[in-house]
Write a protein that holds these residues in place. Structure first.
Motif, PDB file in Angstrom:
ATOM      1  N   UNK A   1      29.797  48.881  44.564  1.00  0.00           N
ATOM      2  CA  UNK A   1      28.673  48.649  43.657  1.00  0.00           C
ATOM      3  C   UNK A   1      28.759  47.316  42.921  1.00  0.00           C
ATOM      4  N   UNK A   2      29.973  46.867  42.636  1.00  0.00           N
ATOM      5  CA  UNK A   2      30.072  45.522  42.116  1.00  0.00           C
ATOM      6  C   UNK A   2      30.085  45.467  40.615  1.00  0.00           C
ATOM      7  N   UNK A   3      31.268  45.226  40.088  1.00  0.00           N
ATOM      8  CA  UNK A   3      31.413  45.047  38.647  1.00  0.00           C
ATOM      9  C   UNK A   3      31.619  43.574  38.376  1.00  0.00           C
ATOM     10  N   UNK A   4      31.573  42.772  39.436  1.00  0.00           N
ATOM     11  CA  UNK A   4      31.802  41.341  39.250  1.00  0.00           C
ATOM     12  C   UNK A   4      33.200  40.892  39.604  1.00  0.00           C
ATOM     13  N   UNK A   5      34.157  41.845  39.649  1.00  0.00           N
ATOM     14  CA  UNK A   5      35.536  41.472  39.993  1.00  0.00           C
ATOM     15  C   UNK A   5      36.154  42.526  40.906  1.00  0.00           C
TER      16      UNK A   5
ATOM     17  N   UNK B   1      50.823  42.374  40.600  1.00  0.00           N
ATOM     18  CA  UNK B   1      50.952  43.001  41.911  1.00  0.00           C
ATOM     19  C   UNK B   1      49.655  42.980  42.716  1.00  0.00           C
ATOM     20  N   UNK B   2      48.535  42.785  42.038  1.00  0.00           N
ATOM     21  CA  UNK B   2      47.260  42.656  42.742  1.00  0.00           C
ATOM     22  C   UNK B   2      46.590  41.380  42.241  1.00  0.00           C
ATOM     23  N   UNK B   3      45.904  40.681  43.125  1.00  0.00           N
ATOM     24  CA  UNK B   3      45.113  39.533  42.698  1.00  0.00           C
ATOM     25  C   UNK B   3      43.761  40.023  42.217  1.00  0.00           C
ATOM     26  N   UNK B   4      43.377  39.636  41.018  1.00  0.00           N
ATOM     27  CA  UNK B   4      42.061  40.032  40.488  1.00  0.00           C
ATOM     28  C   UNK B   4      41.169  38.804  40.526  1.00  0.00           C
ATOM     29  N   UNK B   5      40.006  38.929  41.155  1.00  0.00           N
ATOM     30  CA  UNK B   5      39.179  37.751  41.399  1.00  0.00           C
ATOM     31  C   UNK B   5      37.706  38.099  41.298  1.00  0.00           C
ATOM     32  N   UNK B   6      36.914  37.081  40.999  1.00  0.00           N
ATOM     33  CA  UNK B   6      35.473  37.284  40.853  1.00  0.00           C
ATOM     34  C   UNK B   6      34.831  37.601  42.193  1.00  0.00           C
ATOM     35  N   UNK B   7      33.960  38.578  42.202  1.00  0.00           N
ATOM     36  CA  UNK B   7      33.128  38.849  43.382  1.00  0.00           C
ATOM     37  C   UNK B   7      31.788  39.308  42.819  1.00  0.00           C
ATOM     38  N   UNK B   8      30.829  38.366  42.780  1.00  0.00           N
ATOM     39  CA  UNK B   8      29.579  38.644  42.056  1.00  0.00           C
ATOM     40  C   UNK B   8      28.969  39.990  42.427  1.00  0.00           C
ATOM     41  N   UNK B   9      29.133  40.398  43.683  1.00  0.00           N
ATOM     42  CA  UNK B   9      28.725  41.766  43.962  1.00  0.00           C
ATOM     43  C   UNK B   9      27.329  41.854  44.491  1.00  0.00           C
ATOM     44  N   UNK B  10      27.243  42.061  45.810  1.00  0.00           N
ATOM     45  CA  UNK B  10      25.952  42.261  46.433  1.00  0.00           C
ATOM     46  C   UNK B  10      25.811  43.738  46.748  1.00  0.00           C
ATOM     47  N   UNK B  11      26.813  44.510  46.364  1.00  0.00           N
ATOM     48  CA  UNK B  11      26.779  45.938  46.655  1.00  0.00           C
ATOM     49  C   UNK B  11      27.606  46.342  47.859  1.00  0.00           C
ATOM     50  N   UNK B  12      27.940  45.364  48.707  1.00  0.00           N
ATOM     51  CA  UNK B  12      28.762  45.693  49.877  1.00  0.00           C
ATOM     52  C   UNK B  12      29.802  44.606  50.128  1.00  0.00           C
ATOM     53  N   UNK B  13      30.983  45.055  50.570  1.00  0.00           N
ATOM     54  CA  UNK B  13      32.005  44.095  50.984  1.00  0.00           C
ATOM     55  C   UNK B  13      32.311  44.300  52.459  1.00  0.00           C
ATOM     56  N   UNK B  14      32.887  43.266  53.060  1.00  0.00           N
ATOM     57  CA  UNK B  14      33.477  43.389  54.392  1.00  0.00           C
ATOM     58  C   UNK B  14      34.977  43.201  54.241  1.00  0.00           C
ATOM     59  N   UNK B  15      35.740  44.059  54.904  1.00  0.00           N
ATOM     60  CA  UNK B  15      37.206  43.996  54.838  1.00  0.00           C
ATOM     61  C   UNK B  15      37.727  43.980  56.262  1.00  0.00           C
TER      62      UNK B  15
ATOM     63  N   UNK C   1      29.363  38.441  56.519  1.00  0.00           N
ATOM     64  CA  UNK C   1      29.797  38.306  55.129  1.00  0.00           C
ATOM     65  C   UNK C   1      30.220  36.876  54.813  1.00  0.00           C
ATOM     66  N   UNK C   2      30.104  36.520  53.541  1.00  0.00           N
ATOM     67  CA  UNK C   2      30.710  35.282  53.055  1.00  0.00           C
ATOM     68  C   UNK C   2      32.167  35.585  52.725  1.00  0.00           C
TER      69      UNK C   2
ATOM     70  N   UNK D   1      31.715  39.045  50.796  1.00  0.00           N
ATOM     71  CA  UNK D   1      30.502  39.716  50.306  1.00  0.00           C
ATOM     72  C   UNK D   1      29.488  39.767  51.431  1.00  0.00           C
ATOM     73  N   UNK D   2      28.895  40.914  51.637  1.00  0.00           N
ATOM     74  CA  UNK D   2      27.869  41.053  52.663  1.00  0.00           C
ATOM     75  C   UNK D   2      26.511  40.824  52.003  1.00  0.00           C
ATOM     76  N   UNK D   3      25.753  39.834  52.490  1.00  0.00           N
ATOM     77  CA  UNK D   3      24.439  39.568  51.877  1.00  0.00           C
ATOM     78  C   UNK D   3      23.523  40.782  52.005  1.00  0.00           C
ATOM     79  N   UNK D   4      22.645  40.924  51.062  1.00  0.00           N
ATOM     80  CA  UNK D   4      21.705  42.046  51.098  1.00  0.00           C
ATOM     81  C   UNK D   4      20.874  42.016  52.371  1.00  0.00           C
ATOM     82  N   UNK D   5      20.673  43.161  52.973  1.00  0.00           N
ATOM     83  CA  UNK D   5      19.819  43.248  54.150  1.00  0.00           C
ATOM     84  C   UNK D   5      20.532  42.946  55.452  1.00  0.00           C
ATOM     85  N   UNK D   6      21.755  42.406  55.372  1.00  0.00           N
ATOM     86  CA  UNK D   6      22.488  42.063  56.598  1.00  0.00           C
ATOM     87  C   UNK D   6      22.983  43.329  57.282  1.00  0.00           C
TER      88      UNK D   6
END
Lengths: 340, 340
Positions: free
Chosen positions: A47-51, B40-54, B88-89, B151-156
């Motif tokens: 869902x995306x909290x930004x991080x 122990x984990x990297x915390x990073x910005x991900x603006x959030x399109x609602x979906x990720x690719x891993x 995804x980007x 990040x997976x763009x919306x609609x992709x």
């Protein structure tokens, strides 16, 4: 001639044998639709909290099966716990296998079942994977890498650099169980009681502590290097002194006895189902109660306190039952290789 | 006695030696602040399109250095490309090393520099990592796992199952370069021209094709198993027949000659810097031009077409220069082990 009951080089070919291995072993064990879609990347909702929090761990433990766990359970717990320590909600895992030619497929199936069960327990999904096969003699049966992704809640900023003088240090249970369990199994040591690994996913416990103690400074799971490494990392990152009370640190008598026999300090032995937390003093009781209410935190304890770093700089001290203190250093070399 | 110029078991201990290795090798090479934070984990910005690719890939190639690349460049490109094929980007990578006791630290530094350079080229950041050390004889120097998040763009909704009759198949350049480059280096084969691996990050090329051809059905990088595996996967997932024109498929003459000498089909040999795309016929020219405008797509070509699956079901056919067709199957067993 290697029979079909073992891994063969062709299982890493990218061709038909690999497809069969994926279909019959991995897809049979892991149920996520994102994985079953069969693309090169798993695409999943976040869902995306930004991080996000991203963590990875590779597992090379020998033996692959030991009292209380196996390499598959470790591979899920290790990464789930690392992601959770950032305060993130752990959601998805990737999984990369390195298989040695000749590795029994039945062992691989058993490991995958264990991973699937542990992932279900943690509430995470394995959504993508990779398999490589190396020649006989080039690995010890199986190495497993997992990487994990979680959402970091807004406003969360846990960090080993956030400890402040006056804060309280907690541990979620007995120390040294995992290292001694693996070591006993490997060396064929028999103790009067079987010592079991504590391997467990701690994301639910961590979430409960965060609910109870909203100003937690940091969490870390004391794996390789044990409590000693974790506290020294916190002390250095926060430029503070940490003092722990030896009598307050929970260690099972049989683990203590094994450590004495083998010449190990239980505070330097690896755990795979314990968490160290640093919290403000006024939230310590709530954090302790939250830990104890979780099945993996029944032996939780307050073990120490953060102080200003003295003239000698950041360090970790252990107060002995006789009132004296000693410096608790990180391990210099290797004590228990291949423990995770 | 192993000197300080090589990896020692203590470098995997979780203690002081491991901290030195991380500080002096990994943190020196990789610059992301999320990694340098030391949690122990990297915390990073991900603006959030609602979906990720891993996605994840482990690299066990031997030798570690070969014409046109090395295991480090492969480890970044492989995962960047797998994430990018989802549309995804690509943003972040994790990195897990398995090091063999005795591995030269200078080689490790060189590999890390190569990873860092390739990550910069791709515009991705390595934000978390893990190191394990195994005993001498238990690995071939170094194995590297990477996992990547985008990040997976919306609609992709790219998928190997989305191919439709009438669609056109493109490849971004010459086939077989990587597999033959590694094989030549490994076997000490000398050809009149040095064959170089094509290892390259293709995320920018893929983004350009997506801009030019908004209805791309799917991308895949034809790594292990080569074009044959990729097209057979597409055919099976989409329940279609794919026909490619042998003369249209770009293969360098020296790669063709090496394949003939070694008995390989270049369509089954691994690539690490090529992409296969399936697009609607009316977007094929635009997709081709977008590929050719990229430095890694100058030899791009339209190579085939998607048809209804015949009575025999989904399959891949190659039309020969003489007008006949042959079935292009996935490899059955292993042709070129340890190629990536």
């Amino acid at each position: 001639m290697i029979s079909d009951s073992t891994v063969q080089l062709g299982h890493g070919s990218g061709g038909q044998m690999m497809k069969r291995l994926i279909d019959e072993v991995f897809l049979d064990a892991f149920e996520a639709p994102e994985l079953h879609a069969g693309n090169d990347a798993g695409v999943a909702a976040l869902p995306g909290t930004g991080r996000i929090a991203l963590s990875t761990d590779t597992f090379v433990v020998t033996p692959h099966f030991f009292p209380g766990g196996d390499i598959g359970r470790l591979a899920v717990c290790g990464t789930v716990n690392d992601v959770a320590t950032s305060g993130a909600r752990v959601r998805y895992l990737s999984c990369g296998f390195i298989l040695e030619e000749g590795f029994p497929l039945d062992d691989l199936r058993r490991i995958c079942q264990s991973m699937a069960e542990t992932a279900r327990e943690a509430g995470v999904a394995i959504i993508t994977g990779d398999t490589k096969v190396v020649n006989h003699g080039s690995a010890d049966g199986v190495y497993i890498n997992t990487a994990g992704v979680g959402e970091v809640p807004e406003g969360s900023s846990l960090s080993g650099a956030a400890c402040q003088p006056g804060d309280v240090v907690l541990v979620s249970g007995t120390l040294g169980d995992h290292g001694i369990a693996v070591m006993s199994q490997r060396e064929g040591l028999a103790f009067s009681t079987t010592i079991e690994s504590d391997a467990a996913p701690l994301n639910h416990l961590i979430a409960a502590v965060l609910d109870a103690s909203p100003h937690v400074r940091c969490f870390r799971d004391p794996t390789r290097g044990g409590l000693a490494s974790t506290l020294n990392e916190f002390a250095a990152a926060s430029n503070v002194e940490i003092e722990v009370d030896e009598e307050a640190i929970p260690v099972k008598p049989e683990v203590q006895a094994a450590c004495e026999m083998l010449g190990y300090d239980p505070l330097q032995v690896a755990n795979e189902g314990k968490i160290v937390a640093v919290v403000p003093a006024d939230e310590a009781t709530a954090a302790l109660e939250a830990m104890r209410a979780n099945r993996y935190g029944t032996d939780a304890a307050i073990i120490g306190r953060v102080r200003d770093a003295g003239e000698s700089g950041p360090c970790v001290r252990v107060r002995t039952p006789w009132g004296s203190t000693r410096i608790l250093d990180m391990l210099v070399g290797e004590q228990l290789p291949r423990i995770c």
